[in-house]
Motif scaffolding. Structure first.
Motif, PDB file in Angstrom:
ATOM      1  N   GLU A 195      29.448   4.324  20.549  1.00 29.03           N
ATOM      2  CA  GLU A 195      30.681   4.917  20.029  1.00 29.03           C
ATOM      3  C   GLU A 195      30.403   5.908  18.916  1.00 29.03           C
ATOM      4  OE1 GLU A 195      33.546   1.901  19.105  1.00 29.03           O
ATOM      5  OE2 GLU A 195      33.225   0.877  21.011  1.00 29.03           O
ATOM      6  N   GLN A 196      29.132   6.103  18.585  1.00 27.30           N
ATOM      7  CA  GLN A 196      28.778   7.033  17.514  1.00 27.30           C
ATOM      8  C   GLN A 196      27.789   8.075  18.025  1.00 27.30           C
ATOM      9  OE1 GLN A 196      27.318   4.772  14.222  1.00 27.30           O
ATOM     10  NE2 GLN A 196      29.231   3.688  13.926  1.00 27.30           N
ATOM     11  N   ALA A 197      28.137   8.790  19.072  1.00 30.10           N
ATOM     12  CA  ALA A 197      27.240   9.778  19.670  1.00 30.10           C
ATOM     13  C   ALA A 197      27.314  11.091  18.881  1.00 30.10           C
ATOM     14  CB  ALA A 197      27.596   9.994  21.134  1.00 30.10           C
ATOM     15  N   HIS A 198      26.725  11.090  17.695  1.00 28.98           N
ATOM     16  CA  HIS A 198      26.750  12.290  16.856  1.00 28.98           C
ATOM     17  C   HIS A 198      25.344  12.820  16.559  1.00 28.98           C
ATOM     18  CE1 HIS A 198      26.752   8.691  14.307  1.00 28.98           C
ATOM     19  NE2 HIS A 198      25.964   9.372  13.515  1.00 28.98           N
ATOM     20  N   LEU A 199      24.334  12.226  17.180  1.00 27.32           N
ATOM     21  CA  LEU A 199      22.969  12.694  16.997  1.00 27.32           C
ATOM     22  C   LEU A 199      22.160  12.349  18.239  1.00 27.32           C
ATOM     23  CD1 LEU A 199      20.567  10.310  16.042  1.00 27.32           C
ATOM     24  CD2 LEU A 199      22.519   9.883  14.560  1.00 27.32           C
ATOM     25  N   ILE A 200      21.010  12.986  18.346  1.00 25.54           N
ATOM     26  CA  ILE A 200      20.075  12.673  19.431  1.00 25.54           C
ATOM     27  C   ILE A 200      18.784  12.189  18.772  1.00 25.54           C
ATOM     28  CG2 ILE A 200      18.708  13.604  21.344  1.00 25.54           C
ATOM     29  CD1 ILE A 200      20.816  15.734  21.743  1.00 25.54           C
ATOM     30  N   ARG A 201      18.244  11.095  19.296  1.00 26.70           N
ATOM     31  CA  ARG A 201      16.941  10.595  18.834  1.00 26.70           C
ATOM     32  C   ARG A 201      15.905  10.896  19.910  1.00 26.70           C
ATOM     33  NH1 ARG A 201      15.471   5.719  16.315  1.00 26.70           N
ATOM     34  NH2 ARG A 201      15.321   4.822  18.382  1.00 26.70           N
ATOM     35  N   VAL A 202      14.808  11.528  19.479  1.00 29.66           N
ATOM     36  CA  VAL A 202      13.730  11.882  20.405  1.00 29.66           C
ATOM     37  C   VAL A 202      12.416  11.396  19.802  1.00 29.66           C
ATOM     38  CG1 VAL A 202      12.588  13.764  21.640  1.00 29.66           C
ATOM     39  CG2 VAL A 202      14.996  13.987  21.010  1.00 29.66           C
ATOM     40  N   ARG A 203      11.645  10.694  20.617  1.00 27.52           N
ATOM     41  CA  ARG A 203      10.319  10.234  20.177  1.00 27.52           C
ATOM     42  C   ARG A 203       9.301  11.250  20.668  1.00 27.52           C
ATOM     43  NH1 ARG A 203       6.979   4.834  21.368  1.00 27.52           N
ATOM     44  NH2 ARG A 203       6.040   4.642  19.329  1.00 27.52           N
ATOM     45  N   VAL A 204       8.570  11.846  19.709  1.00 29.40           N
ATOM     46  CA  VAL A 204       7.574  12.863  20.038  1.00 29.40           C
ATOM     47  C   VAL A 204       6.205  12.427  19.561  1.00 29.40           C
ATOM     48  CG1 VAL A 204       9.200  14.795  20.035  1.00 29.40           C
ATOM     49  CG2 VAL A 204       8.058  14.173  17.920  1.00 29.40           C
ATOM     50  N   GLU A 205       5.189  12.980  20.180  1.00 28.75           N
ATOM     51  CA  GLU A 205       3.804  12.680  19.829  1.00 28.75           C
ATOM     52  C   GLU A 205       3.278  13.834  18.979  1.00 28.75           C
ATOM     53  OE1 GLU A 205       0.154  12.427  22.672  1.00 28.75           O
ATOM     54  OE2 GLU A 205       1.396  10.621  22.913  1.00 28.75           O
ATOM     55  N   LEU A 206       3.042  13.556  17.694  1.00 29.66           N
ATOM     56  CA  LEU A 206       2.546  14.598  16.789  1.00 29.66           C
ATOM     57  C   LEU A 206       1.025  14.564  16.740  1.00 29.66           C
ATOM     58  CD1 LEU A 206       4.927  14.368  13.709  1.00 29.66           C
ATOM     59  CD2 LEU A 206       4.974  16.010  15.581  1.00 29.66           C
ATOM     60  N   PRO A 207       0.379  15.678  17.043  1.00 26.98           N
ATOM     61  CA  PRO A 207      -1.088  15.716  16.929  1.00 26.98           C
ATOM     62  C   PRO A 207      -1.479  15.640  15.450  1.00 26.98           C
ATOM     63  CG  PRO A 207      -0.236  17.768  17.877  1.00 26.98           C
ATOM     64  CD  PRO A 207       0.940  16.908  17.550  1.00 26.98           C
ATOM     65  N   LEU A 208      -2.489  14.854  15.136  1.00 27.28           N
ATOM     66  CA  LEU A 208      -2.894  14.666  13.760  1.00 27.28           C
ATOM     67  C   LEU A 208      -3.648  15.872  13.191  1.00 27.28           C
ATOM     68  CD1 LEU A 208      -4.035  10.938  13.891  1.00 27.28           C
ATOM     69  CD2 LEU A 208      -1.891  11.864  13.004  1.00 27.28           C
ATOM     70  N   GLU A 209      -4.277  16.648  14.071  1.00 26.15           N
ATOM     71  CA  GLU A 209      -5.087  17.768  13.576  1.00 26.15           C
ATOM     72  C   GLU A 209      -4.283  19.039  13.334  1.00 26.15           C
ATOM     73  OE1 GLU A 209      -5.010  18.114  17.984  1.00 26.15           O
ATOM     74  OE2 GLU A 209      -5.447  16.454  16.664  1.00 26.15           O
ATOM     75  N   LYS A 210      -2.992  19.041  13.724  1.00 27.97           N
ATOM     76  CA  LYS A 210      -2.155  20.227  13.536  1.00 27.97           C
ATOM     77  C   LYS A 210      -1.054  19.917  12.537  1.00 27.97           C
ATOM     78  CE  LYS A 210      -2.762  21.986  18.201  1.00 27.97           C
ATOM     79  NZ  LYS A 210      -2.094  22.342  19.454  1.00 27.97           N
ATOM     80  N   PRO A 211      -0.724  20.891  11.673  1.00 20.83           N
ATOM     81  CA  PRO A 211       0.397  20.660  10.759  1.00 20.83           C
ATOM     82  C   PRO A 211       1.714  20.647  11.517  1.00 20.83           C
ATOM     83  CG  PRO A 211      -0.450  22.896  10.528  1.00 20.83           C
ATOM     84  CD  PRO A 211      -1.351  22.179  11.494  1.00 20.83           C
ATOM     85  N   ILE A 212       2.703  19.974  10.961  1.00 22.67           N
ATOM     86  CA  ILE A 212       4.025  19.917  11.595  1.00 22.67           C
ATOM     87  C   ILE A 212       4.679  21.283  11.502  1.00 22.67           C
ATOM     88  CG2 ILE A 212       6.329  18.879  11.466  1.00 22.67           C
ATOM     89  CD1 ILE A 212       5.024  16.357  10.400  1.00 22.67           C
TER      90      ILE A 212
END
Length: 182
Positions: free
Chosen positions: A165-182
């Motif tokens: 009942e609170q669909a006001h955002l999207i959650r996405v799980r991503v894989e961040l490489p450790l050797e690259k900056p965000i």
């Protein structure tokens, strides 16, 4: 240490007889050990600072709530082996992170045959991201995938948000490489 001593150590060579010697290692319990290791993760906290490893292990045991079904073994220099009783427990830990202690993220990877303490490499950290402020008609799984791929590699999109009942955002799980900056 004396520089001459180090130079002498570097010049030490095996004799022909020593080079031909072979150490025979019995593998009577190898099958059982491989099976046990196959249900394990290798982990390391992303920090160069000192931290209380005993407290970190105690906190993880409390959060993961697996009791004696989880053994956490100190391997070397902040490297841990997490041994589980069931495949489902291992997958639950992998899928419900990221885990952290004292704001230090815990990177995990599955044990692989032949892995040694010196050969373990951590390449990525899976994290949940939240996307806020989208128009209502763009709060969809497809939009989540598109935005996630723009960030990095998508692991999953939380579809529960679309049915709540609170669909006001999207959650996405991503894989961040450790050797690259965000």
């Amino acid at each position: 240490m004396d520089g001459n001593f180090i130079e002498r150590l570097q010049r030490i060579n095996l004799t022909e007889e020593e080079e031909e010697e072979v150490c025979q290692v019995r593998a009577t319990q190898r099958k059982e050990i491989l099976e046990e290791c196959s249900l394990s993760l290798i982990g390391h906290f992303l920090t160069t600072r000192q931290y209380n490893q005993r407290a970190a292990k105690a906190m993880l045991r409390t959060i993961l709530k697996m009791g004696s079904n989880l053994r956490i073994i100190d391997v070397v220099d902040g490297l841990f082996q997490f041994k589980f009783s069931l495949e489902s427990q291992l997958k639950w830990v992998m899928n419900n992170g990221p885990w952290s202690f004292d704001n230090y993220p815990l990177v995990l990877r599955r044990w692989e045959r032949g892995m040694t303490a010196t050969s373990v490499k951590f390449h990525s950290l899976p994290i949940w991201t939240q996307v806020w402020g989208l128009p209502f008609d763009l709060i969809t799984e497809e939009t989540g995938r598109d935005i996630g791929e723009w960030i990095r590699k998508v692991i999953e999109v939380d579809t529960n948000a679309f049915t709540s009942e609170q669909a006001h955002l999207i959650r996405v799980r991503v894989e961040l490489p450790l050797e690259k900056p965000i």
